[in-house]
Design a protein around this motif. Structure first.
Motif, PDB file in Angstrom:
ATOM      1  N   MET A   1       0.899  -1.196   0.160  1.00 62.98           N
ATOM      2  CA  MET A   1       0.148  -0.064   0.017  1.00 62.98           C
ATOM      3  C   MET A   1       0.842   1.313  -0.034  1.00 62.98           C
ATOM      4  SD  MET A   1      -3.257   0.701   2.413  1.00 62.98           S
ATOM      5  CE  MET A   1      -5.024   1.042   1.724  1.00 62.98           C
ATOM      6  N   PHE A   4       0.191   7.328  -0.086  1.00 63.00           N
ATOM      7  CA  PHE A   4      -0.930   8.141  -0.617  1.00 63.00           C
ATOM      8  C   PHE A   4      -2.057   7.259  -0.080  1.00 63.00           C
ATOM      9  CE2 PHE A   4      -4.564   8.913  -3.150  1.00 63.00           C
ATOM     10  CZ  PHE A   4      -4.482  10.313  -3.291  1.00 63.00           C
ATOM     11  N   ASP A   5      -2.073   6.047  -0.230  1.00 64.47           N
ATOM     12  CA  ASP A   5      -3.417   5.488   0.212  1.00 64.47           C
ATOM     13  C   ASP A   5      -3.487   5.145   1.589  1.00 64.47           C
ATOM     14  OD1 ASP A   5      -4.458   4.458  -2.424  1.00 64.47           O
ATOM     15  OD2 ASP A   5      -2.493   3.012  -2.623  1.00 64.47           O
ATOM     16  N   ARG A   8      -5.033   8.419   2.651  1.00 62.51           N
ATOM     17  CA  ARG A   8      -6.363   8.739   2.026  1.00 62.51           C
ATOM     18  C   ARG A   8      -7.196   7.700   3.365  1.00 62.51           C
ATOM     19  NH1 ARG A   8      -8.724   7.226  -3.466  1.00 62.51           N
ATOM     20  NH2 ARG A   8      -7.661   5.038  -3.144  1.00 62.51           N
ATOM     21  N   GLU A  12      -9.999   8.999   5.786  1.00 55.85           N
ATOM     22  CA  GLU A  12     -11.339   8.751   5.771  1.00 55.85           C
ATOM     23  C   GLU A  12     -11.894   7.949   6.900  1.00 55.85           C
ATOM     24  OE1 GLU A  12     -11.628   7.513   0.714  1.00 55.85           O
ATOM     25  OE2 GLU A  12     -10.952   5.949   2.507  1.00 55.85           O
ATOM     26  N   ARG A 321      -9.296  -6.221   6.533  1.00 61.78           N
ATOM     27  CA  ARG A 321      -8.049  -5.917   5.660  1.00 61.78           C
ATOM     28  C   ARG A 321      -7.069  -7.043   5.688  1.00 61.78           C
ATOM     29  NH1 ARG A 321      -8.121  -0.542   4.476  1.00 61.78           N
ATOM     30  NH2 ARG A 321      -9.753   0.860   5.111  1.00 61.78           N
ATOM     31  N   ALA A 326      -3.694  -7.380   3.916  1.00 61.96           N
ATOM     32  CA  ALA A 326      -2.973  -6.313   4.334  1.00 61.96           C
ATOM     33  C   ALA A 326      -1.924  -6.775   5.406  1.00 61.96           C
ATOM     34  CB  ALA A 326      -3.981  -5.399   5.163  1.00 61.96           C
ATOM     35  N   PRO A 327      -0.516  -6.414   5.193  1.00 63.47           N
ATOM     36  CA  PRO A 327       0.467  -6.983   6.076  1.00 63.47           C
ATOM     37  C   PRO A 327       0.509  -6.114   7.303  1.00 63.47           C
ATOM     38  CG  PRO A 327       1.402  -5.628   4.313  1.00 63.47           C
ATOM     39  CD  PRO A 327      -0.017  -5.548   4.203  1.00 63.47           C
ATOM     40  N   ILE A 331      -1.480  -1.942   8.403  1.00 70.85           N
ATOM     41  CA  ILE A 331      -2.357  -1.650   9.548  1.00 70.85           C
ATOM     42  C   ILE A 331      -1.650  -0.789  10.486  1.00 70.85           C
ATOM     43  CG2 ILE A 331      -3.500  -2.754  11.477  1.00 70.85           C
ATOM     44  CD1 ILE A 331      -4.782  -3.918   8.698  1.00 70.85           C
ATOM     45  N   GLN A 334      -1.562   2.617   9.055  1.00 70.24           N
ATOM     46  CA  GLN A 334      -2.815   3.414   8.868  1.00 70.24           C
ATOM     47  C   GLN A 334      -3.291   3.958  10.285  1.00 70.24           C
ATOM     48  OE1 GLN A 334      -6.225   0.574   7.684  1.00 70.24           O
ATOM     49  NE2 GLN A 334      -7.598   2.083   8.754  1.00 70.24           N
TER      50      GLN A 334
END
Lengths: 410, 239
Positions: A1, A4-5, A8, A12, A321, A326-327, A331, A334
């Motif tokens: 990922m 930028f993601d 975002r 969100e 996720r 998702a590694p 997470i 994020q």
């Protein structure tokens, strides 16, 4: 990922939990605003104290009666007011015994009522000598100052502070007018220019009269030669300490005291007052900053709390996720981004609030608040650090969850 | 009790190879053996239904097949790779690249529109954004939701949500589509729609493993595996 993601996704998450995000930011915001304001208040009071002590006059030494001076130059309590005399002040003007003392102004004061026609005004009546103006580095707005001749004659003349003049005579020129002090009529010979106030007294509300007039015609009593303070001015800043030594030696000799420890007077310099006052207000600043830092810490714990709740609430999302590939690092990132954005946003808004309050409060509270850029930058950095530090634990915990356990949770 | 071994025809490459897999849950001092030595081979292009009552171990089997849970003993090769010695990061990559999940609860993120839900696996795979969007929309068109790409899950019916989930399972072109009670929350019309989708996937040559407790759902599959008391108990192969 990509980052930028990640950003975002974090953004969100913050937007989809508006209330929770707002409450988190509020905790940080209040902490930061408190730091900016308290540091600003501390710096403001330091500046104020510094300014008011500077207004005492430059190269000034202040001799007070009846107490000793400790090693730090701090004056102890004031004792009986009769150990310093006019003769002491006279001796200090000697060019041989005290060559580094440029000017001497003994002062003796009382509070009494002044009357001009129907107007009365109670103020401080100060007996002093012609050198006062020079020693206190004051100037005249009009007329002349007291002279040596006035003192010799016990003349009924007075020089008024600018506020005193306004109270008694309004906007009209006071010079040449007459005021009554007790039973005597005094001619106003001069008016001082405004100087503001120092930490304890209003420098613009006083009536100056010749020392002899004050001692014999206004105050009277059995200790007519006693003075309440002697102000000395050194010839320059460099000779201040020499002037201090000379004044001390001379007065000890005159008072027949061999040991400086048991002196019946004390000498303070403007610098020593400044140092004392600055150290006091610095202690105050440290105290206030400590309290503010504590509120910042509480805000930080709030962020951690909310991040923990957020992780718990979103365990299913984390499990999903992870199931989608998702590694753990993704997470972790994020949640870190979420916490950092909350910390940064709270920090910036808090700094803004602090700066606005620093502009508004002085007009309401009559205080000085100095916004320190270092405090603003530092507290924003702390807010972001709080976000990161308090975001790491929940983020790591979230990343470690087994996907199936996370998916099963409700 | 001896372990049951299932040996299908040797005509294709195996996607799943389980050998003597055991899973023991431990709660305090109480141990519960959910799988007691399961060996299973599923080949490329097979459509397999796993059936069994609650507590039979079929969910445990599904979780192990999906690399969502770890085995206590035994070996597991997925598309030729031994997942036994993999760490969290490699397992995440396996789930991302090799497996497409369809859950009973749909498990869509409510704040994201359909196409953003579908592109999630691709974003973790590092696919560039433009390509992600194109592939997500293509997958949604494939499940008949080309008109709904911008709708959030809350604006879609249950059947439509499950079709979004199927699109998400397909988007990364996985070796294995793993569906856990995909029709459990759907009415009969939506059930038929979703099962039709699985039939199509199978017809296109995808490997589909579907877990269900409904006989009529299971009968859509070419092969039925029954789980009972932690063992594979019975095999039904439809010609």
């Amino acid at each position: 990922m990509t980052w930028f993601d990640t950003f975002r996704t974090g953004w969100e998450a913050i937007r989809s939990h508006r209330l929770r995000s707002a409450l988190t930011m509020l905790g940080i915001l209040i902490g930061i605003a408190a730091v900016v304001l308290t540091v600003g208040l501390g710096l403001g009071s330091q500046q104020q104290v510094g300014a008011s002590i500077s207004s005492l006059g430059s190269n000034l030494l202040i001799v007070s009666p009846g107490s000793s001076t400790d090693s730090g130059g701090v004056r102890g309590g004031f004792g009986s007011a009769s150990t310093l005399t006019v003769a002491d002040a006279q001796a200090l003007t000697s060019d041989t015994a005290a060559p580094d003392i440029a000017a001497v102004a003994p002062v003796k004061s009382t509070s009494t009522a002044l009357a001009a026609g129907d107007t009365t005004w109670t103020t401080s009546v100060v007996g002093t000598t012609a050198d006062w103006l020079d020693v206190r580095t004051r100037t005249l707005a009009g007329g002349r100052f007291l002279t040596t001749a006035d003192d010799a004659d016990q003349a009924a003349v007075t020089v008024l502070g600018s506020e005193t003049a306004t109270e008694l005579f309004g906007t009209t020129d006071a010079v040449g007018r007459t005021v009554s002090i007790g039973d005597l009529s005094f001619e106003v010979v001069g008016v001082l220019t405004a100087a503001g106030s120092d930490s304890t007294t209003n420098l613009d509300d006083q009536a100056l009269v010749p020392m002899s007039t004050a001692a014999n015609r206004i105050i009277g009593g059995s200790t007519r030669t006693a003075v309440s303070t002697i102000y000395l001015r050194a010839t320059s800043e460099d000779t201040l300490s020499a002037a201090y030594q000379e004044a001390q030696a001379l007065l000890l000799t005159r008072h027949g005291i061999s040991d400086a420890e048991s002196a019946d007077f004390s000498i303070a310099s403007q610098e020593s007052l400044l140092a004392t006052a600055t150290s006091v207000s610095r202690t105050l600043t440290v105290l206030l900053t400590g309290i503010a830092a504590l509120s910042l810490l509480v805000g930080g714990i709030g962020v951690m709390n909310i991040m923990l709740v957020s992780v718990t609430e979103r365990t299913r999302e984390i499990g999903l996720r992870k199931a989608l590939g998702a590694p753990p690092a993704a997470i972790r990132r994020q949640f870190l981004v979420e916490a950092t954005v909350l910390g940064l946003a709270g920090g910036l808004l808090g700094a803004l609030l602090g700066i606005v309050a620093a502009r508004v409060l002085p007009t309401l509270l009559d205080t000085t608040i100095v916004v320190s850029p270092a405090a603003v930058a530092g507290s924003i950095a702390v807010a972001v650090a709080i976000g990161i530090v308090f975001g790491v634990y929940p983020a790591t915990r979230a990343a470690r969850l087994a996907p199936i356990d996370a998916l099963r949770s409700e | 009790m001896s372990a049951t071994t299932i040996e299908p025809g040797e005509h294709a490459a195996p996607v799943i190879e389980l050998v003597e897999v055991r899973k023991t849950y431990r709660t305090g001092s109480i141990e519960f053996e959910a799988l007691r030595g399961v060996s299973l081979r599923i080949d490329q292009g097979e459509y397999v239904a796993v059936m069994g009552p609650s507590g039979s171990g079929k969910s445990t089997l599904m979780n192990i097949l999906g690399c969502l849970d770890t085995r206590t003993a035994g070996s597991y090769r997925l598309a030729g790779e031994d997942v036994g010695e993999m760490d969290e990061v490699d397992l995440a990559e396996i789930r991302n690249q090799r497996i497409g999940f369809v859950f009973q609860q749909f498990n869509l993120l409510p704040s994201l529109p359909a196409w953003r839900n579908v592109e999630l696996p691709l974003s973790y795979a590092g696919v560039p954004r433009g390509e992600r969007r194109a592939r997500a929309i293509a997958a949604l068109e494939r499940v008949g939701l080309g008109e709904k790409v911008g709708n959030r899950p809350g604006e879609l019916s249950g059947g439509q949500q499950q079709r979004v989930a199927v699109a998400r399972a397909l988007v990364s072109e996985p070796a294995l589509v793993l569906a856990d009670e995909p029709t459990g929350n759907l009415d009969s019309t939506a059930t038929a729609d979703v099962l039709q989708l699985f039939d199509e996937l199978h017809a296109q040559g995808r490997t589909v493993v579907l877990i269900t407790h409904e006989q009529e759902v299971a009968e859509r599959a070419a092969r039925i595996i029954r789980v009972r008391d932690g063992l594979l108990a019975e095999v039904g192969v439809r010609s």
